[in-house]
Structures are given as structure tokens and as C-alpha cells.
Design a protein around this motif. Structure first.
Motif, mmCIF file in Angstrom:
data_model
loop_
_atom_site.group_PDB
_atom_site.id
_atom_site.type_symbol
_atom_site.label_atom_id
_atom_site.label_comp_id
_atom_site.label_asym_id
_atom_site.label_seq_id
_atom_site.Cartn_x
_atom_site.Cartn_y
_atom_site.Cartn_z
ATOM 1 N N ASN A 175 0.826 -1.213 0.000
ATOM 2 C CA ASN A 175 0.000 0.000 0.000
ATOM 3 C C ASN A 175 0.859 1.261 0.000
ATOM 4 O O ASN A 175 0.643 2.179 -0.796
ATOM 5 C CB ASN A 175 -0.915 0.037 1.220
ATOM 6 N N LEU A 216 -6.414 3.945 4.331
ATOM 7 C CA LEU A 216 -5.946 2.563 4.400
ATOM 8 C C LEU A 216 -6.837 1.749 5.338
ATOM 9 O O LEU A 216 -7.272 2.235 6.367
ATOM 10 C CB LEU A 216 -4.504 2.507 4.910
ATOM 11 N N GLY A 217 -7.063 0.517 4.954
ATOM 12 C CA GLY A 217 -7.891 -0.363 5.764
ATOM 13 C C GLY A 217 -7.069 -1.409 6.477
ATOM 14 O O GLY A 217 -5.828 -1.347 6.499
ATOM 15 N N SER A 265 -6.902 -5.673 2.901
ATOM 16 C CA SER A 265 -6.062 -4.935 1.958
ATOM 17 C C SER A 265 -5.288 -5.859 1.030
ATOM 18 O O SER A 265 -4.816 -5.438 -0.013
ATOM 19 C CB SER A 265 -5.073 -4.042 2.712
ATOM 20 N N TYR A 266 -5.129 -7.134 1.417
ATOM 21 C CA TYR A 266 -4.415 -8.036 0.516
ATOM 22 C C TYR A 266 -5.252 -8.368 -0.714
ATOM 23 O O TYR A 266 -4.729 -8.569 -1.790
ATOM 24 C CB TYR A 266 -4.046 -9.340 1.235
ATOM 25 N N SER A 296 -6.375 6.759 10.250
ATOM 26 C CA SER A 296 -5.508 6.516 11.390
ATOM 27 C C SER A 296 -4.522 5.442 10.955
ATOM 28 O O SER A 296 -4.903 4.481 10.297
ATOM 29 C CB SER A 296 -6.349 6.032 12.575
ATOM 30 N N MET A 297 -3.245 5.611 11.307
ATOM 31 C CA MET A 297 -2.235 4.666 10.841
ATOM 32 C C MET A 297 -1.955 3.540 11.818
ATOM 33 O O MET A 297 -1.413 2.516 11.446
ATOM 34 C CB MET A 297 -0.929 5.397 10.524
ATOM 35 N N LEU A 298 -2.250 3.756 13.092
ATOM 36 C CA LEU A 298 -2.111 2.652 14.041
ATOM 37 C C LEU A 298 -3.110 2.852 15.156
ATOM 38 O O LEU A 298 -3.570 3.968 15.379
ATOM 39 C CB LEU A 298 -0.679 2.519 14.580
ATOM 40 N N GLU A 299 -3.442 1.763 15.833
ATOM 41 C CA GLU A 299 -4.391 1.937 16.924
ATOM 42 C C GLU A 299 -3.700 2.795 17.970
ATOM 43 O O GLU A 299 -2.553 2.548 18.333
ATOM 44 C CB GLU A 299 -4.872 0.591 17.470
ATOM 45 N N LEU A 332 -0.897 -2.639 24.053
ATOM 46 C CA LEU A 332 -2.168 -2.289 23.418
ATOM 47 C C LEU A 332 -3.138 -1.602 24.376
ATOM 48 O O LEU A 332 -3.124 -1.826 25.583
ATOM 49 C CB LEU A 332 -2.827 -3.544 22.845
ATOM 50 N N LEU A 387 -0.383 -5.400 17.579
ATOM 51 C CA LEU A 387 -0.643 -3.992 17.268
ATOM 52 C C LEU A 387 -1.234 -3.878 15.862
ATOM 53 O O LEU A 387 -0.683 -4.410 14.901
ATOM 54 C CB LEU A 387 0.652 -3.186 17.358
ATOM 55 N N TRP A 388 -2.347 -3.147 15.755
ATOM 56 C CA TRP A 388 -2.973 -2.928 14.455
ATOM 57 C C TRP A 388 -2.310 -1.730 13.767
ATOM 58 O O TRP A 388 -2.186 -0.652 14.339
ATOM 59 C CB TRP A 388 -4.466 -2.655 14.630
ATOM 60 N N VAL A 389 -1.888 -1.948 12.553
ATOM 61 C CA VAL A 389 -1.316 -0.885 11.728
ATOM 62 C C VAL A 389 -2.082 -0.887 10.416
ATOM 63 O O VAL A 389 -2.389 -1.952 9.886
ATOM 64 C CB VAL A 389 0.189 -1.138 11.482
ATOM 65 N N ALA A 390 -2.434 0.291 9.903
ATOM 66 C CA ALA A 390 -3.252 0.365 8.689
ATOM 67 C C ALA A 390 -2.474 -0.122 7.470
ATOM 68 O O ALA A 390 -1.288 0.151 7.329
ATOM 69 C CB ALA A 390 -3.716 1.796 8.476
ATOM 70 N N GLY A 391 -3.174 -0.828 6.608
ATOM 71 C CA GLY A 391 -2.610 -1.196 5.308
ATOM 72 C C GLY A 391 -1.818 -2.485 5.335
ATOM 73 O O GLY A 391 -1.607 -3.097 6.379
ATOM 74 N N ARG A 432 1.346 -4.987 5.113
ATOM 75 C CA ARG A 432 2.713 -4.910 5.642
ATOM 76 C C ARG A 432 3.619 -5.719 4.733
ATOM 77 O O ARG A 432 3.196 -6.723 4.167
ATOM 78 C CB ARG A 432 2.786 -5.537 7.031
#
Lengths: 415, 376
Positions: A51, A64-65, A70-71, A223-226, A252, B49-53, B55
Motif C-alpha cells: 500500500n 488505508l484499511g 487490503s491483501y 488513522s495509521m495505528l491503533e 495495546l 498492534l494494528w497498523v493500517a494497510g 505490511r
């Protein structure tokens, strides 16, 4: 052949960063950087699935999801060394808002590279676009792509596209800097409300909820990370078990209610036009920091000031690491699994990374150049204080650096 | 979600691992090297940890078939189940050579004959043979996909909960729909409500959009603001306990001519899609449902498996042969999309989660549909 492109000069002050990014110019200039990195390595075509790499190569951006989805529903780019425009294969919605920047004959329907049938369809297009003898690089191979390797990569084993995209991304164009700065401004503005809401009894997850809402209202794309609001242990020995015996980070977010005196290490990131922000501060819940906690901040400040003093074009990553370690009395002021600092752009963390297990030689050989962006995030720790960690986002210049953030350090900072 | 980070419960973990090991045997894989979050969660039961998109591929989890041992990239043990001992955890590394030396030391690495990976990069294609010197490197995603395809009872329970949270988000956003509000604010409201409901990890952040009157699927609104007379689509998705819950709806803003007819068309299409969700039916019946209803196929997959990320089947007009080979089976959970468009009016998009049972389809989503115009 590559079209010659004159890059805008690297900025020497904040005034050289445009207030609003020119997205068309940005794509043109990042495209030229990418093709120049391809030329340096003798690569004729790139096939990009990741991505972030697609965002960089094509200039399209979308919210981004989750990785899992996303795959299967993801944009794919094909970049040719002799074509100023990338080819883009778009699924429904993703990137739809930005698609107008590319000529119609470079826009394609979605491809499904998880499936043999999808790869078969894609290979037919690639055969038309990429000459059989071309040297091709790719960033990811799905199982179906591996089964179709002879068809997809007719000149032999593909090279690693991650290296090429990584090299191109190192130096940001002024429009990229503008995007990063806007992302940071949105983040900082959204955080103001979050910090104001911080009080005993609020749950960690409520901070995430408030932050996300506000960031989107202010124009964040994703948002890019939680979001992370980690409650630090009193003593290192009270913390969770780690492989290296040092602190864990990031742990977390849960529905845990925050209590008076909790020390939080925060970390959030959002995107604007595909470019990331980074934010990190240390907060105390419901009371003023103690004198010992203030002292932690002042130690952190000393380290940050010492590092910023030597940060300029021409300095090595190792120089920054050594300076930080010296200012911390001989101990590295960062966690063993992380770094003193990292780059940022279409990825929330990208090369260069300073002080990692890539080793001293990597850091000695890595020379900072004007136009690179660094997030510096030293960590100090003394048992009983909850430690201190904050992040600064800076652009390297010839003479020094430009700060992209100015969020205050409250409640730390004054005795 | 709880007030601490917990491993997935034992029954959920055990059912999944059994399925994964069975597929390793079927695909003759001695070792699986996994990098995709969904696969890592599936076999390890550890929240990450959740990261968007997407990897880039990296060895995040290693499964040894002979012993069932799981080795996991995790610098700490929070959320790691007790059946993965400390000595099987390896820390975050930025240097692939260090990762390779960890893999090399794993019991069973040196003797493995077939090692599956769920994706690969050219870099790791070169490095992995150093860790598995006697092995052929093959695709391992097919095995994982086969395992994930049919849900255990515990997985279905997890999906129901994820769908519930997604529906909370959807309802909150629909309640805010009015002229002048921006698509992004609607997305913010939706994500805020899901986080307040306990989950801050979205499946999609592209949560609300004004459908176009001029184009079957492009974005309508240049400034991203909703106006009276718009049809606004909502796509709500959350990753709860690793499981993707999704629901989609479309709501009109005020009165608009032609909307009632479009909703009727959607209902007729949905009736046919629902009929297609029978156990034993070929997945291509869902594509045929659009044709039978006289509706044009939309550019997105009209059905895909819901689970940890995407699962088979993925039913798209671009993959007709794949859909023809795929059969629906009890235990599959699908996100099925109905999409109809009318020039001058806009689109009605609706997405339902459907569990295939031996008795027929069970719809897991229960969000309200637009019946009267909202706002004004």
C-alpha cells in the motif's frame, strides 16, 4: 529515457515548505526520484503491491484499511523507467478521489493477485507493458504470483523493489514536507481535546475514540495505528516480561480506566494525502508531576537538545546516537527493540533508523541529507517516575533542522 | 474487550490450530512461516498492534508441524497464550540477518523438507534458505486459506460480536447524517462509536461517501460534503478480537425522486443474492444473481469470506473461473454486497454478513434499512 526533472531545492527554512501541497507536482517529482533510483540499480520496471509503495509511486491516497482485507482489495502499480506516468490498477473506491492525475490509458481495473486467475489476467497486461528482456523488481510475491513467476518475470528472478522505493523516499520534496506538516498539525490539534479530557476514570479506549473523531473532523484521511496510551509501570521489574529485560512498548489499549498518578506514554499517527504524522508525549493523570518526574523531562530535554545541536546535513546517524548516549551519561536513551529516531513519510516509520540492530556500521555509513525527515524519540527511565518519552518531527537542512511540530510538553516542563 | 490484553480463549485457539495443522499435513508442509496478521493471529491466538494497510512480508510466526510448536515475534508476553513459552518468543528486529539466525535455531528448521510462506519478498526469498537449508520454499497461503475458509463455532461467535460493534458504529453515523456534514466527519463519528464500544481497530476507514449521480461508482462530492437529495453509502467494518465484522447501508438525505425505485431494485437483487447463499451452491450463482435481476455487476467483489481479514470465496466479475470452481459450504461466513445504480439518482449499496448453514443462509447483520428519508 528518464525525463530530466529539476527538483525544487531542499528547504532551508519553514518558509520554503508550501502551505498547501501541489499534488500534481509532488507526484511528478517523487516519480522522477523513483525512476532515478531505478536507473541507479539498472531496473527497468517496478511492480508494486505494498500500500505505502503504491501511494508513493502513484500519488493516489485513500483511507488505508485493515491488512487482511487490503491483501485482496488493493491498488497495484507498475512503474516503467521510460514513462513519467505509472500504471495503476484500482479496486473500487481506493484512490478514486485522486485518479484524475493519471492519463486514462494508465488507469486499469482491479487485479486480484491472491488468485491464479487474477495473476493470469494481470500477467497479460504486464506482457504488453513490460518488454520481455526488462529487469523487473517487485516488493511482494503472493503465492499465485510465485506460481506464475516465469510469466510475470520473463527475464528471470525479480529484484527487490523495496530497496528502490526506500532509496527514493529518503529525501522528501517540499510538497511531501507540506503533507507531513499538515498531518502533524491535524494530529496536534486533535490531541489538544484528548489531553483536555484526560482525567481519572476515563478509559484508555475513550481517548482513542475522541482522538479518532477529532482527527477525522480536522481532515485526517486515516488513522495509521491503533492509538497507544500505555500506562507505565512504577519500576522496570513490575513491567511485563520482555525478551530483553527492558521495558515493553507499545502495549495495546484496553478498556482500562485511568487512575490518579498513572504515567502515560502516548503514540498516535494519522495520514494526510497518504503522508503520516507522528505524535508522542508523556502525560500524568490527574495530578502534577513530582519533582523527580520533572527531572526526567529535563534529562530528556538535555538529550534532545544535544542531539538537535549536531543534527544537520552531513552528520551521520551514528553521531546522533553517540551524542544522545553521552548526554544520557553513557547509556543509550532508547529501548533495545527500537531506535533513537526514525524516518517518516508514506510509512509511519521508515529508513533511516538510528541505533537499531542494523548495527554501528550501518549508522556510521548513514549520512543525513537536507530534505530527510526524522522523528527523534529518546526515552529516559528512572524507577519510581514512569520515565519520560516524547517525539519531535524535524526536517534536515544544510545548517541544521526545521521543526514540524510545536506541541507543548505539559504537564512536564516547569518545576 | 477487557481491561487487560488477553490471549484468545483456549477453545478458539485449539479449533483453529487443529485446522491449520490438518492443512499443513494435507499440503505436505513441514513448517509454515507466516507474516500476515490474520494468519499469525489464527495460529498464535495473540493480539498484535494494528497498523493500517498491508505490511511487507517478514517472518512473524513459525509453525512446526511435527511438534505443533509455535514461535512468535513478540518482544513481550502480554497477550501471548501460555502454550507459547517464553523461549519461543523472539523480539522485534530491524536486521533481517538477526531474524534469520533466530529461525535457524528453531527445532525442526534444519531438517524441514517443505516450508510454506504466506507471502514472500525477493529479499526473504534469498535469505530463508539459510534458515531452512534442506527445504523447498513453497506457497503456504493456500493451506492457511483452506484452514480459515470454514469457521469453527467459536469463530462464528467472535464474528457475531464483531458485527454487533460494526452495527453500533453504523447507527451512530446514520444518526448524524444531515446536509452540510462532511464524509470525513461521518467516518469520524462511526470510528468514534466503534472505539467507545471497545474496538479501535477498523476494517475500513473509508466509511461514508456520497454516491454519484453521474457515474456508477466514482466519488460524487468534490468537497466531501453531504447535500440534500444525496444518497449516502456507509461501510462499517471493525476488527474485533481479530475478526472482521462488516455491514453496509445507504441512506437518502431528504426526499429524492427515484430513490424509492432504486431501493426496490436493491431489494429484488438482494432476494436473488440470498437465494444464492445455499450450501453446495457454486459461488458463481451470486454473479448470476446480478444478471437475473438485470443489474450491472459492480467493480468490487460482490461476496468475500469474513474471518480474520479476507477469506475465500472472493466472488468478483474479474474472477469468473474462480467463482465457478468455488462451492459454498456450511461454516462459511460471507460479506455479500448488493449494489444498484441509477443515472441522475445515485447508488444504493448494502452489505450483509451471511453465515452458510446446512439449513441455508443465516443473516448475521440486523441494521435498519432506509425506509423513510432522513434529515432535511
Amino acid at each position: 529515457m528518464t525525463t530530466p526533472t529539476s527538483f525544487l531545492a531542499a528547504p532551508s527554512s519553514a518558509l520554503d515548505i508550501p502551505e498547501t501541497p501541489d499534488l500534481e507536482r509532488m507526484r511528478r517529482e517523487t516519480g522522477a526520484r523513483l525512476r532515478s533510483a531505478m536507473a541507479d540499480r539498472g531496473v527497468d520496471a517496478l511492480i508494486l503491491l505494498g500500500n505505502n509503495s503504491v501511494v508513493y509511486a502513484t500519488g493516489v491516497s485513500w483511507p488505508l484499511g485493515d491488512a487482511g482485507l487490503s491483501y485482496v482489495e488493493r491498488p497495484v502499480a507498475v512503474v516503467l523507467a521510460d514513462d513519467p506516468h505509472p500504471h495503476l490498477f484500482l479496486p473500487f473506491r481506493e484512490g478514486a478521489s485522486s485518479e484524475s492525475g493519471l492519463p486514462a490509458d494508465h488507469l486499469h481495473g482491479p487485479v486480484y493477485l491472491e488468485f491464479d486467475e487474477g495473476v493470469e489476467n494481470f500477467a497479460r497486461v504486464v506482457e504488453d507493458l513490460v518488454p520481455a528482456a526488462a529487469v523487473v523488481a517487485v516488493d511482494e510475491l503472493t503465492g499465485a504470483m510465485r506460481r506464475a513467476q516465469p510469466r510475470l518475470f520473463r527475464s528471470g528472478r525479480p529484484a527487490d523493489a523495496a530497496q528502490i522505493v526506500g532509496a527514493a523516499k529518503l529525501i522528501k520534496t517540499p510538497d511531501e514536507l507540506s503533507c507531513i506538516r499538515t498531518a502533524c498539525r491535524i494530529t496536534d490539534a486533535a490531541i489538544v481535546d484528548v489531553q483536555a479530557a484526560l482525567a481519572p476514570g476515563i478509559r484508555q479506549i475513550d481517548l482513542s475514540a475522541g482522538f479518532t473523531r477529532r482527527a477525522f473532523e480536522l481532515g485526517a484521511m486515516a488513522s495509521m495505528l491503533e492509538p497507544i496510551w500505555q500506562v507505565m509501570p512504577k519500576n522496570k521489574a513490575d513491567g511485563v516480561w520482555t525478551t530483553h529485560g527492558d521495558l515493553a512498548l507499545p502495549l495495546l489499549t484496553t478498556e482500562r480506566e485511568l487512575a490518579v498518578g498513572d504515567v502515560l506514554w502516548t503514540d498516535v499517527s494519522i495520514t494526510f494525502q497518504g503522508y503520516c504524522s507522528d505524535f508522542g508525549r508523556t502525560w500524568v493523570v490527574g495530578e502534577e508531576p513530582t519533582p523527580r518526574q520533572h527531572a526526567q523531562y529535563h534529562k530528556w530535554r538535555e538529550i534532545m537538545d544535544a542531539v538537535l545541536d549536531v543534527t544537520r546535513g552531513g552528520a551521520t546517524a551514528a553521531e546522533l546516537g553517540r551524542t544522545a548516549t553521552k548526554a544520557n551519561g553513557g547509556t543509550r536513551p532508547w529501548l533495545p527493540h527500537f531506535y533513537l529516531g526514525h524516518g517518516i513519510g508514506v510509512n509511519a516509520a521508515e529508513t533511516p533508523m538510528i541505533g537499531t540492530d542494523l548495527g554501528d556500521e550501518f549508522d556510521e555509513n548513514f549520512v543525513l541529507e537536507p530534505g530527510m525527515v526524522l522523528v527523534l524519540e529518546p526515552v529516559v527511565w528512572e524507577d519510581g517516575t514512569g520515565g519520560y518519552r516524547s517525539e519531535e518531527v524535524i526536517v534536515i537542512t544544510e545548517e541544521g533542522h526545521i521543526r514540524l511540530t510545536d506541541y507543548p510538553y505539559h504537564p512536564y516542563g516547569e518545576r | 474487550m477487557a481491561t487487560e490484553v488477553l490471549a484468545d480463549h483456549r477453545a478458539l485457539r485449539a479449533g483453529r490450530r487443529e485446522r491449520a495443522l490438518a492443512q499443513m499435513e494435507k499440503h505436505d508442509l513441514d513448517v509454515l512461516v507466516l507474516g500476515r496478521q490474520a494468519n499469525v493471529r489464527y495460529v498464535s491466538g495473540t493480539p498484535q498492534l494494528w497498523v493500517a494497510g498491508t505490511r511487507p512480508f517478514g517472518p512473524t510466526c513459525v509453525v512446526i508441524r511435527e511438534t505443533g510448536a509455535i514461535h512468535l515475534l513478540s518482544t513481550w508476553d502480554e497477550g501471548v497464550p501460555d502454550d507459547i513459552p517464553h523461549e519461543n518468543l523472539y523480539g522485534i528486529s530491524w536486521n533481517p540477518m538477526n531474524t534469520i539466525s533466530v529461525l535457524k535455531g528453531i527445532d525442526g528448521a534444519s531438517t524441514a523438507k517443505r516450508v510454506g510462506t504466506d507471502a514472500l519478498s525477493p529479499g526473504f526469498a534469498q535469505l530463508l534458505p539459510m534458515a531452512f537449508p534442506n527445504a523447498e520454499l513453497v506457497d503456504g497461503e493456500l493451506a492457511m486459506r483452506a484452514a480459515r475458509r470454514i469457521k469453527t463455532a467459536e469463530e462464528v461467535a467472535a464474528l457475531r460480536e464483531a458485527i454487533r460493534v460494526a452495527e453500533v458504529g453504523l447507527a451512530a453515523a446514520v444518526a448524524e447524517l444531515r446536509p452540510g456534514i462532511s464524509e470525513k466527519t461521518l467516518a469520524g463519528v462511526l470510528l468514534e462509536a466503534m472505539a467507545a464500544g471497545g474496538v479501535s481497530t477498523p476494517v475500513t476507514q473509508d466509511a461514508a461517501w456520497v454516491t454519484s449521480r453521474d457515474h456508477p461508482w466514482r466519488r460524487a462530492s468534490a468537497d466531501g460534503r453531504v447535500q440534500a437529495g444525496d444518497l449516502v453509502a456507509f461501510s462499517s467494518g471493525v476488527l474485533d478480537g481479530g475478526y472482521a465484522g462488516e455491514v453496509g447501508r445507504t441512506w437518502p438525505v431528504g426526499k429524492l425522486d427515484g430513490a424509492a425505485d432504486l431501493y426496490r431494485r436493491w431489494n429484488a437483487l438482494w432476494g436473488r443474492l440470498y437465494q444464492g447463499c445455499r450450501p453446495g451452491a457454486p459461488a458463481i450463482d451470486l454473479l448470476a444473481a446480478y444478471q437475473a435481476a438485470g443489474e450491472e455487476l459492480p467493480p468490487m467483489p460482490i461476496a468475500r469470506g469474513l474471518g480474520l481479514g479476507f477469506d475465500p470465496p472472493v466472488v468478483s466479475q474479474h474472477l469468473p473461473a474462480t467463482a465457478a470452481e468455488e462451492r459454498l459450504e456450511p461454516g462459511m461466513v460471507l460479506a455479500v454486497t448488493g449494489y444498484v445504480w441509477q443515472s441522475g439518482v445515485g447508488a444504493v449499496f448494502g452489505r450483509e454478513a451471511v453465515l452458510i448453514t446446512s439449513d441455508g443462509p443465516e443473516i448475521l447483520t440486523s441494521s435498519a434499512f432506509a425506509s423513510v428519508a432522513v434529515g432535511s
